[in-house]
Write a protein that holds these residues in place. Sequence first.
Motif, PDB file in Angstrom:
ATOM      1  N   GLY A 179       0.794  -1.213   0.000  1.00 32.97           N
ATOM      2  CA  GLY A 179       0.000   0.000   0.000  1.00 32.97           C
ATOM      3  C   GLY A 179       0.831   1.268   0.000  1.00 32.97           C
ATOM      4  O   GLY A 179       0.295   2.364   0.180  1.00 32.97           O
ATOM      5  N   GLU A 180       2.131   1.147  -0.211  1.00 29.49           N
ATOM      6  CA  GLU A 180       3.014   2.309  -0.130  1.00 29.49           C
ATOM      7  C   GLU A 180       2.938   3.226  -1.343  1.00 29.49           C
ATOM      8  O   GLU A 180       3.147   4.411  -1.224  1.00 29.49           O
ATOM      9  N   ARG A 181       2.651   2.697  -2.506  1.00 25.28           N
ATOM     10  CA  ARG A 181       2.620   3.514  -3.728  1.00 25.28           C
ATOM     11  C   ARG A 181       1.226   3.451  -4.356  1.00 25.28           C
ATOM     12  O   ARG A 181       1.027   2.867  -5.414  1.00 25.28           O
ATOM     13  N   VAL A 182       0.291   4.059  -3.653  1.00 19.49           N
ATOM     14  CA  VAL A 182      -1.092   4.120  -4.103  1.00 19.49           C
ATOM     15  C   VAL A 182      -1.460   5.585  -4.283  1.00 19.49           C
ATOM     16  O   VAL A 182      -1.183   6.411  -3.414  1.00 19.49           O
ATOM     17  N   ILE A 183      -2.059   5.899  -5.412  1.00 20.39           N
ATOM     18  CA  ILE A 183      -2.560   7.247  -5.666  1.00 20.39           C
ATOM     19  C   ILE A 183      -4.076   7.146  -5.721  1.00 20.39           C
ATOM     20  O   ILE A 183      -4.624   6.353  -6.491  1.00 20.39           O
ATOM     21  N   LEU A 184      -4.735   7.941  -4.892  1.00 18.06           N
ATOM     22  CA  LEU A 184      -6.188   8.004  -4.903  1.00 18.06           C
ATOM     23  C   LEU A 184      -6.593   9.285  -5.611  1.00 18.06           C
ATOM     24  O   LEU A 184      -6.137  10.373  -5.258  1.00 18.06           O
ATOM     25  N   THR A 185      -7.438   9.153  -6.620  1.00 20.13           N
ATOM     26  CA  THR A 185      -7.823  10.295  -7.431  1.00 20.13           C
ATOM     27  C   THR A 185      -9.280  10.685  -7.190  1.00 20.13           C
ATOM     28  O   THR A 185     -10.078   9.883  -6.702  1.00 20.13           O
ATOM     29  N   ASP A 186      -9.614  11.912  -7.570  1.00 24.50           N
ATOM     30  CA  ASP A 186     -10.994  12.390  -7.524  1.00 24.50           C
ATOM     31  C   ASP A 186     -11.773  11.918  -8.749  1.00 24.50           C
ATOM     32  O   ASP A 186     -12.966  12.162  -8.848  1.00 24.50           O
ATOM     33  N   TYR A 187     -11.083  11.289  -9.672  1.00 23.91           N
ATOM     34  CA  TYR A 187     -11.696  10.870 -10.926  1.00 23.91           C
ATOM     35  C   TYR A 187     -11.474   9.372 -11.164  1.00 23.91           C
ATOM     36  O   TYR A 187     -10.632   8.747 -10.524  1.00 23.91           O
ATOM     37  N   GLN A 188     -12.230   8.838 -12.104  1.00 18.55           N
ATOM     38  CA  GLN A 188     -12.018   7.462 -12.537  1.00 18.55           C
ATOM     39  C   GLN A 188     -10.679   7.414 -13.270  1.00 18.55           C
ATOM     40  O   GLN A 188     -10.459   8.197 -14.203  1.00 18.55           O
ATOM     41  N   PRO A 189      -9.732   6.558 -12.867  1.00 20.23           N
ATOM     42  CA  PRO A 189      -8.390   6.582 -13.457  1.00 20.23           C
ATOM     43  C   PRO A 189      -8.318   5.908 -14.837  1.00 20.23           C
ATOM     44  O   PRO A 189      -7.602   4.929 -15.041  1.00 20.23           O
ATOM     45  N   THR A 190      -9.069   6.471 -15.762  1.00 21.02           N
ATOM     46  CA  THR A 190      -9.012   6.021 -17.149  1.00 21.02           C
ATOM     47  C   THR A 190      -7.852   6.728 -17.844  1.00 21.02           C
ATOM     48  O   THR A 190      -7.353   7.760 -17.373  1.00 21.02           O
ATOM     49  N   CYS A 191      -7.478   6.210 -18.983  1.00 24.42           N
ATOM     50  CA  CYS A 191      -6.436   6.841 -19.795  1.00 24.42           C
ATOM     51  C   CYS A 191      -6.836   8.290 -20.113  1.00 24.42           C
ATOM     52  O   CYS A 191      -6.009   9.202 -20.045  1.00 24.42           O
ATOM     53  N   GLU A 192      -8.117   8.494 -20.411  1.00 24.97           N
ATOM     54  CA  GLU A 192      -8.611   9.819 -20.769  1.00 24.97           C
ATOM     55  C   GLU A 192      -8.466  10.819 -19.623  1.00 24.97           C
ATOM     56  O   GLU A 192      -7.994  11.943 -19.814  1.00 24.97           O
ATOM     57  N   ASN A 193      -8.889  10.419 -18.434  1.00 22.36           N
ATOM     58  CA  ASN A 193      -8.799  11.331 -17.291  1.00 22.36           C
ATOM     59  C   ASN A 193      -7.363  11.550 -16.852  1.00 22.36           C
ATOM     60  O   ASN A 193      -6.993  12.665 -16.455  1.00 22.36           O
ATOM     61  N   MET A 194      -6.542  10.521 -16.915  1.00 24.84           N
ATOM     62  CA  MET A 194      -5.147  10.686 -16.498  1.00 24.84           C
ATOM     63  C   MET A 194      -4.401  11.641 -17.424  1.00 24.84           C
ATOM     64  O   MET A 194      -3.598  12.455 -16.961  1.00 24.84           O
ATOM     65  N   ILE A 195      -4.682  11.582 -18.735  1.00 24.04           N
ATOM     66  CA  ILE A 195      -3.966  12.464 -19.663  1.00 24.04           C
ATOM     67  C   ILE A 195      -4.339  13.930 -19.436  1.00 24.04           C
ATOM     68  O   ILE A 195      -3.512  14.819 -19.603  1.00 24.04           O
ATOM     69  N   ILE A 196      -5.581  14.177 -19.016  1.00 25.07           N
ATOM     70  CA  ILE A 196      -5.990  15.550 -18.697  1.00 25.07           C
ATOM     71  C   ILE A 196      -5.189  16.071 -17.497  1.00 25.07           C
ATOM     72  O   ILE A 196      -4.671  17.194 -17.525  1.00 25.07           O
ATOM     73  N   GLU A 197      -5.058  15.255 -16.452  1.00 29.57           N
ATOM     74  CA  GLU A 197      -4.262  15.677 -15.295  1.00 29.57           C
ATOM     75  C   GLU A 197      -2.796  15.874 -15.678  1.00 29.57           C
ATOM     76  O   GLU A 197      -2.152  16.841 -15.251  1.00 29.57           O
ATOM     77  N   MET A 198      -2.264  14.982 -16.495  1.00 26.30           N
ATOM     78  CA  MET A 198      -0.871  15.117 -16.932  1.00 26.30           C
ATOM     79  C   MET A 198      -0.669  16.423 -17.690  1.00 26.30           C
ATOM     80  O   MET A 198       0.332  17.123 -17.471  1.00 26.30           O
ATOM     81  N   ALA A 199      -1.599  16.771 -18.561  1.00 24.64           N
ATOM     82  CA  ALA A 199      -1.495  18.022 -19.324  1.00 24.64           C
ATOM     83  C   ALA A 199      -1.473  19.228 -18.385  1.00 24.64           C
ATOM     84  O   ALA A 199      -0.663  20.153 -18.563  1.00 24.64           O
TER      85      ALA A 199
END
Length: 148
Positions: free
Chosen positions: A95-115
């Motif tokens: 459980g040391e490297r877990v990221i909890l997001t406010d969004y569904q971690p789809t490729c689409e949502n992750m790329i928006i955060e990355m941008a």
Amino acid sequence: MRKVRLTKEFRFEMAHALWNYDGLCKHFHGHSYILRVTVLGEPIADNNSPKDGMVLDFGVLKQIVHEEVVDRMDHTVVLNKNADIKGFLEIPQMGERVILTDYQPTCENMIIEMAERISARLPKEVELHSLRLNETANSFAEWHASDQ
């Protein structure tokens, strides 16, 4: 106009699961992601600058993307914070490297955060042109500044 696009490719491993999804991706699974980052700008025209002729030093782009995406997400499990993960975070080491997001971690949502993260770190004279995030060899999402 002297605008030039630069692209650098990054690779990282990451697992995720889609909370409340109706297919196989509701289960924990991982991908070997490939992120292509393209920036746009004019090459520096200053013979006295050590960056003469560059839009952006590839080393600077590498540092930004590693700090904002790769080092943060490589070998992590990314989950929606609404997922029922009781006990998962307490498993020693796992459980040391877990990221909890406010969004569904789809490729689409992750790329928006990355941008958003990468754009915020670029010098003012350089703009983020596009991102391409491959989740598999033949499945990817694209983000383009011109679409925003």
